[in-house]
Design an enzyme around this catalytic site. Sequence first.
Site, PDB file in Angstrom:
ATOM      1  CD  GLN A  94      -8.882  29.955   1.818  1.00 56.50           C
ATOM      2  OE1 GLN A  94      -9.998  30.442   1.821  1.00 56.50           O
ATOM      3  NE2 GLN A  94      -8.050  30.069   2.838  1.00 56.50           N
ATOM      4  CG  ASP A 164     -14.528  44.121  -3.097  1.00 54.66           C
ATOM      5  OD1 ASP A 164     -13.707  44.340  -4.012  1.00 54.66           O
ATOM      6  OD2 ASP A 164     -15.076  43.016  -2.934  1.00 54.66           O
ATOM      7  CE  LYS A 187     -16.980  41.976  -0.428  1.00 60.44           C
ATOM      8  NZ  LYS A 187     -17.120  41.340  -1.702  1.00 60.44           N
ATOM      9  CG  ASP A 215     -17.058  41.676  -7.487  1.00 60.58           C
ATOM     10  OD1 ASP A 215     -15.819  41.669  -7.440  1.00 60.58           O
ATOM     11  OD2 ASP A 215     -17.765  41.474  -6.491  1.00 60.58           O
ATOM     12  N   GLY A 222     -24.602  38.455  -2.677  1.00 63.30           N
ATOM     13  CA  GLY A 222     -24.616  39.359  -1.523  1.00 63.30           C
ATOM     14  C   GLY A 222     -23.887  40.676  -1.792  1.00 63.30           C
TER      15      GLY A 222
END
Length: 291
Positions: A94, A164, A187, A215, A222
């Site tokens: 975040q 991504d 993505k 990643d 997911g």
Amino acid sequence: MIVIGGSAHNGIGQSLAKILGVKFYEVEHKVFPDGESYIRIPMDVMGEDVVVVQSTYYPQDKHVMELLLMLEALNALMVSNVTAVVPYLAYSRQDRRFRHGEALSIKVVLQAIRHSGANSLVVVEPHHPDALAHFEGDARIADPIPELASALKGINDPVILAPDKGALDRAQRLAKALGADYDYLEKSRDRVTGEVSLVSGPTEKLRGRSVILVDDIISTGGTMVLAAKASYEAGAKEVIATAVHGLFVSDNTIERIKAAGIKRIIVTNTVPQTSPHVEVVDVSPSIARKL
Ligand code: R5P
């Protein structure tokens, strides 16, 4: 210099102290019956250059709070300098206000760490490097890619695949370390439901080859499942998943990843692991390089 391990150092404190050739101590901690944390630094640290290690995996709020308590206690004991080593930095995803009215969580956490007394901060591969700009002190990023690359040696002519665009830089670093090729997917994530879907990729490069997905975090799995399916559809021979921080938030995350045909799952020890299906790499050398 001395190294102090908090309740969530996950062995990294000892390992780091050994690499640095300095003493390691463990903090005294307990939880009161009402759930509040208690912290005590039981040794004499006056004038010391202290490295305090506390990862902030689940339960994140408790581990963050305990880190803040350790920092406060150390400063009250008149140490000369405190470096907070936070192998997994909670709330780092975040790092922007994606929707109107959202809290900028990472800013709150980093300001609290700074204001509680950390002069310097070392984080292992945060979600986005710019997030550390919210720490108003010396902030350094430990890069565990060389350690992950060592665990991946011996795979013939792999393609490193970023699931991504945000993971592209990481994929390029791993590809360089392995002398391998790389590719990326695009993505998108529904900001409300959290569902991920494929926007574009991969290319023909994957056909008949071993694909190494890389990643920063595996959370629900997911992203890895989506990327593995896309890789097999593009003709991949096998798919391996590696990430820095293995959160594996639900009981069946690892089963889902295996069911998607992912042959190996490799993460680091920034978060404790218990599954025999997960290979764990020690990040302490990457942290030591930053101290
Ligand atoms: C998001 O941008 C991150 O880099 C990871 O791809 C994400 O946190 C993985 O989450 P999950 O395992 O739930 O797909």
